[in-house]
Design an enzyme around this catalytic site. Structure first.
Site, PDB file in Angstrom:
ATOM      1  N   MET A 110      -6.363  -4.643  -7.712  1.00 41.85           N
ATOM      2  CA  MET A 110      -7.261  -5.355  -6.799  1.00 41.85           C
ATOM      3  C   MET A 110      -7.894  -4.341  -5.874  1.00 41.85           C
ATOM      4  SD  MET A 110      -7.309  -8.553  -7.473  1.00 41.85           S
ATOM      5  CE  MET A 110      -6.416 -10.029  -7.960  1.00 41.85           C
ATOM      6  N   TYR A 151       0.815  -1.222   0.000  1.00 42.41           N
ATOM      7  CA  TYR A 151       0.000   0.000   0.000  1.00 42.41           C
ATOM      8  C   TYR A 151       0.845   1.267   0.000  1.00 42.41           C
ATOM      9  CZ  TYR A 151      -4.401  -2.325   1.364  1.00 42.41           C
ATOM     10  OH  TYR A 151      -5.542  -3.063   1.386  1.00 42.41           O
ATOM     11  N   THR A 195      -1.950  -5.503  -7.187  1.00 41.89           N
ATOM     12  CA  THR A 195      -1.857  -4.514  -6.108  1.00 41.89           C
ATOM     13  C   THR A 195      -2.449  -5.116  -4.841  1.00 41.89           C
ATOM     14  OG1 THR A 195      -4.082  -3.626  -6.401  1.00 41.89           O
ATOM     15  CG2 THR A 195      -2.323  -2.644  -7.740  1.00 41.89           C
ATOM     16  N   ASP A 196      -2.251  -4.443  -3.736  1.00 45.53           N
ATOM     17  CA  ASP A 196      -3.007  -4.786  -2.539  1.00 45.53           C
ATOM     18  C   ASP A 196      -4.426  -4.232  -2.749  1.00 45.53           C
ATOM     19  OD1 ASP A 196      -3.829  -5.604  -0.052  1.00 45.53           O
ATOM     20  OD2 ASP A 196      -2.085  -4.825   1.004  1.00 45.53           O
ATOM     21  N   TRP A 197      -5.331  -4.640  -1.872  1.00 45.59           N
ATOM     22  CA  TRP A 197      -6.765  -4.348  -2.097  1.00 45.59           C
ATOM     23  C   TRP A 197      -7.083  -2.853  -1.970  1.00 45.59           C
ATOM     24  CZ3 TRP A 197      -5.247  -8.637  -3.338  1.00 45.59           C
ATOM     25  CH2 TRP A 197      -6.084  -9.662  -3.754  1.00 45.59           C
TER      26      TRP A 197
END
Ligand code: BGC
Length: 928
Positions: free
Chosen positions: A743, A680, A711-713
């Site tokens: 994501m 992030y 990507t991270d969420w």
């Protein structure tokens, strides 16, 4: 061994025995033992957040496991009366989960007050006491240097004092997710009665059993610390800058953990890196150390000189010459764990490694070799032993070490991800007494023209061909080339492909983190299946409540120092993933334990990159062997949870390469990584998901990574050239940086622009090319083609649940809603939906939720008691939001509807269920 037995074995091997005076442990058969502390029953399995959210079918706690052992084997007697008192008290004072909200679980639990009478009664019957101290932390919830987190609470201190007043032999079991302060060990209040301390960690669902087996000597502790336990939290050099907002300066540079303490402050260490006791003793004898000009070969004999079987870890450390760059006094260069050695048995072990592994990265040119890995001239010394401080010097071919006459460049690289502004970083200066004092120097800054770099590395566009009838299966069978296949996909579908959807997508196993790949009808028509991934890293998280296995936390796994065991464990996990039709577990997490207070340390392994990288490789190898894969995360420098999406990790290029990127590099170069998640945070001004140098220059070009990057969420990105403000819309910049999948966007929104991201506008204004989208698509397709989903029968785009009503007549006295009519089921009240015809029904839910927008939660919608759909509920910043939960197939009749929120704080406002005309070809109906 089955999965549960392997989990238990791992939980045993990762337990670290920190103290065992008078050989208090293991308990003997004629011992009478009493256990204190509520966590003996409320035994923690895992940390909080996505990493530990596994629904388990059972779990074990310490005391029930001890009792079970005492009934089955020759084992100590356990004081059942006190156990019963604790059980009753816990019934009245239930475990506080902070109302179950995201990141709301407290770090510790209230303790049962102990009266003098309780202590006296227990002491009458028992000679030994155990006190279980529990702690947790996790995603979005760092620890703090406060009582109840890093420090003991007053209650815990008081409890321990009382126990120590009644017992001379006290063992403390630490059921913790992170290391905690250990100064209490010597607190005079405890009268020297704390004889033993077992760092049992959170051992997953088998953790309680494993700890009990260790205490009873059914297993012999052989775990070793993967972090230094210092005497004070402020002694960690990162503490000064940890938990800051905005720019987070990594001023300690490469001097993380034992690298710092061995160089500047050995006396500040309470338990050194690599330390861990056993119920037996070992000698480690170096038989031979030979250098062939490239590699060092060390032959070691390890002998069990004690009375019971056990395992030992041989650790090899190096000390490089200070040279111009400055070095840490100890660096772990290799390690090996023995087999289970019977008493008096010995094992010959061969350990080898390249001298090149000791090279340092010159990020300033001070050695005359800018942006190179350099072995500086001088003496390289080596040490072996069973912890970083105890390791003894080894002679190499009868000499003091290896002497290099001149500097040797081992790798020439290019500057990448360097800071844009200089800051002061730590470096050693000889203090004249054989030690080092801390000096500082300015970090070099980036000289890279990113715009030029990106321009000179543009992929080539494949001209659009329109549909040529080539299907994904042709790609798999080798009948068609990926170029010809990709040529058929237009911009809209390419853009849809780089958007993953979730959580709760119906296109994959419902309840997992995301679906990606063939998630639109057009992509599905090309035969591309939708892949699915789930959290991780400790087990499969399925938010609809499906039960799966929960393994021990990452730190415990690394404390085994046993990659073979970890690989075996994760082979089971890989098979479980295949069973649940999941293509990747979101883990391993390999970020460095920069500071003990990082909430997510439990998911990660160590302060040492070699150890972290080796364990991660074993995890991935196991998952791959089991038939699925892992997604290594969080790339990179995600070292605190506070401001995890807005923080900018400011790090020198040297520290990045030698410490923070190294575990990833080791895993990637092992060839076991198929999928990777960026973090992030920003690194030196560029958010990880849009950090070109991180993802393309280093990961793909330098390390040769060919896999998928996600990507991270709900990650944010900024401009990949100019940096600046971050936003969730900058997907164009993400793709340009080499990050393939965003994501996540809401379900069924990938084709219509995700969350209004900037892909279309970037294509128009030249900030993104079709060729770059095609390149991302290629990575996605490559991943899918080697994933379990490629072997499964291609399923329809969505699988719908189908319900047949057993209530054809209007139920008397019930509230009835017609399709299309807004309603809200209330607790305890029967509410029925009237489905007038045989059709597909769309379920929409409107809700609001306060709090962090990364908090994850779900509301399950039950039809006639069965889970029919799940509404993904992140925080909406208090605004009302409508989401489409799912479609279901209903035959005419009346259906009882109920709502089950999985976490508090979700205010569902209304549901609307209405029939829809949906192309039946796209339907995959699965009967309930
Ligand atoms: C976490 C990731 C996790 C993802 C999906 C994020 O909040 O940082 O580690 O895999 O959610 O649950």
């Amino acid at each position: 061994m089955n999965f549960a037995e392997k989990m238990c074995q791992a939980a045993e091997e990762g337990g670290v025995l920190l103290k065992n005076d008078n050989a208090m442990l293991p308990f003997c058969t004629d011992d009478k033992v009493v256990v204190f502390g509520r966590c003996q029953f409320d035994y923690y399995r895992s940390g909080t957040g996505s990493g530990g959210s596994v629904h388990v079918s059972y779990s074990t706690n310490l005391t029930d496991s001890l009792i079970e052992i005492s009934e089955k084997e020759k084992a100590p007697a356990i004081d059942r009366e006190l156990a019963q008192i604790y059980r009753k008290w816990i019934e009245l004072n239930p475990f506080d989960n902070g109302d179950g909200g995201w990141a709301s679980e407290p770090w510790c639990q209230k303790e049962m007050p102990l009266s003098a009478e309780i202590i006296a009664d227990a002491a009458k019957n028992c000679g030994k006491a155990v006190y279980v101290i529990g702690r947790t932390a996790g995603e979005d919830k760092d620890n703090r240097a406060e009582k109840g987190s890093w420090y003991l609470t007053d209650e815990e201190h008081d409890t321990l004092k009382k126990i120590c007043s009644g017992f001379e032999n006290v063992c403390v079991v630490l059921n913790v997710s992170n290391i905690i302060d250990m100064e209490w060990i010597d607190d005079p209040d405890f009268c020297g009665h704390i004889r033993s301390v077992l760092l049992a960690w959170h051992g997953g669902q088998e953790g309680g059993r494993a700890a009990a087996r260790l205490l009873c000597g059914l297993a012999n502790p052989c775990g070793k610390l993967t972090d230094t336990i210092a005497r004070h939290i402020d002694y960690y050099p990162s503490s000064k800058n940890f938990g800051k907002e905005g720019d987070i300066l990594y001023q300690e540079d490469i001097y993380v953990g034992y690298r710092y303490f061995s160089t500047f402050a050995p006396e500040e260490v309470r338990f050194p890196f690599g330390f861990g006791l056993s119920y037996t003793n070992f000698t480690i004898q170096v038989e031979k150390a030979h250098f062939d000009g490239e590699k060092l070969y060390i032959s070691v004999k390890v002998k069990n000189t004690g009375k019971c079987p056990g395992k030992e870890v041989v650790q090899i450390y190096a000390q490089a010459p200070q040279g111009k760059l400055g070095k840490s006094q100890r660096v772990l260069v290799s390690f090996k764990k023995t087999k289970l050695l019977e008493a008096t048995e010995s094992q010959d072990m061969q350990i080898d490694f390249s001298l090149e592994d000791l090279a340092s990265y010159d990020d300033s040119g001070i050695t005359g070799n800018e942006f190179c890995y350099v072995l500086e001239k001088g003496l390289y010394e080596f040490f072996t032993g069973n912890d970083a401080q105890a390791a003894q010097k080894i002679l190499v071919d009868g000499r003091e070490g290896i002497f290099l006459e001149k500097n040797l460049v081992t790798k020439k690289l290019t500057q990448a991800v360097a800071p844009s502004h200089s800051f002061e970083r730590m470096r050693p200066a000889a203090d004249g007494n054989g030690g080092f004092s801390i000096q500082t120097e300015k970090t070099p800054v980036s000289k890279v023209d990113l715009s030029e770099r990106i321009k000179s590395n543009m992929p080539k566009e494949i001209p659009f061909s329109g549909d040529k009838g080539i299907r994904f299966s042709d790609l798999l069978s080798g009948k068609a080339s990926s170029d010809d296949f990709i040529a058929q996909i237009d911009d809209i579908q390419l853009a849809a492909m780089v958007r993953g959807e979730g959580m709760m997508s119906q296109k994959v196993t419902v309840g997992i983190a995301a679906a990606y790949g063939g998630i639109t009808q057009k992509l599905r028509d090309l035969g591309i299946p939708a892949a699915g991934c789930s959290d991780g890293p400790s087990g499969i998280r399925i938010d609809t409540g499906k039960e799966t296995n929960l393994m021990p936390i990452g730190t415990l796994l690394a404390c085994t120092w046993n990659p073979n065991l970890i690989e075996e464990l994760f082979t089971f996990e890989g098979k479980e993933l295949v069973e649940y039709e999941i293509d990747s577990l979101l883990g391993p997490g390999v970020n460095i334990h920069r500071n003990p207070l990082n909430g997510r340390n439990f998911e990660y392994y160590s302060e040492d990159p070699l150890l972290a990288g080796t364990i991660a490789t074993a995890v991935l190898r196991g998952l791959n062997k089991g038939g699925s894969s892992g997604t290594i995360k969080h790339f990179a420098a995600n070292n605190q949870e506070l401001c995890r999406r807005s923080g900018n990790s400011v790090i020198s290029e040297r520290a990045l390469r030698e410490i923070y990127l190294k575990p990833f590099e080791i895993a990637v170069k092992s060839g076991e990584v198929k999928s990777l998640m960026t973090s992030y945070n920003a690194i030196n001004g560029h958010w990880a998901a849009s950090n070109y140098d991180l993802v393309t220059t280093i990961l793909r070009k330098e390390w040769g990574y060919k896999g998928l990057v996600m990507t991270d969420w709900w990650a944010t990105m900024n401009d990949c050239v100019n940096g600046g403000k971050e936003s969730i819309r900058k997907t164009g910049s993400m793709i340009r940086s080499g990050n393939d999948v965003y994501m996540v966007v809401d379900n069924d929104c990938a084709e219509s622009g995700g969350h209004n991201d900037d892909i279309a506008e970037s294509l128009k204004n030249g900030k993104l090319s079709r060729a770059e989208l095609q390149q991302a698509a290629r990575h996605i397709l490559d991943f899918i083609s080697i994933s379990p989903v490629a072997k499964r029968k291609l399923r329809p785009l969505k699988i719908f649940k189908s319900f047949t009503s057993n209530q054809i007549q209007k139920p008397a006295g019930a509230v009835i809603v017609e399709e299309g009519e807004p309603f809200l089921p209330e607790n305890g009240k029967s509410l029925y939906l009237h489905a007038a015809h045989d059709a597909m029904y769309n379920i929409n839910g409107t809700y609001r939720k306060e709090g962090d927008d990364l908090s994850q939660s779900v509301t399950n919608i039950l039809i006639d008691g069965e889970n029919a759909a799940s509404l993904e509920c992140r925080s909406t910043a208090g605004l009302e939001t409508t989401v489409n939960a799912a479609q279901v197939h209903l035959l005419p009749g009346y259906y009882k509807i109920a709502l089950i929120p999985t976490k508090p704080g979700i205010e569902t406002k209304q549901l609307v269920i209405s029939s829809e005309v949906i192309n039946p070809v796209t339907l995959g109906v699965c009967p309930m």
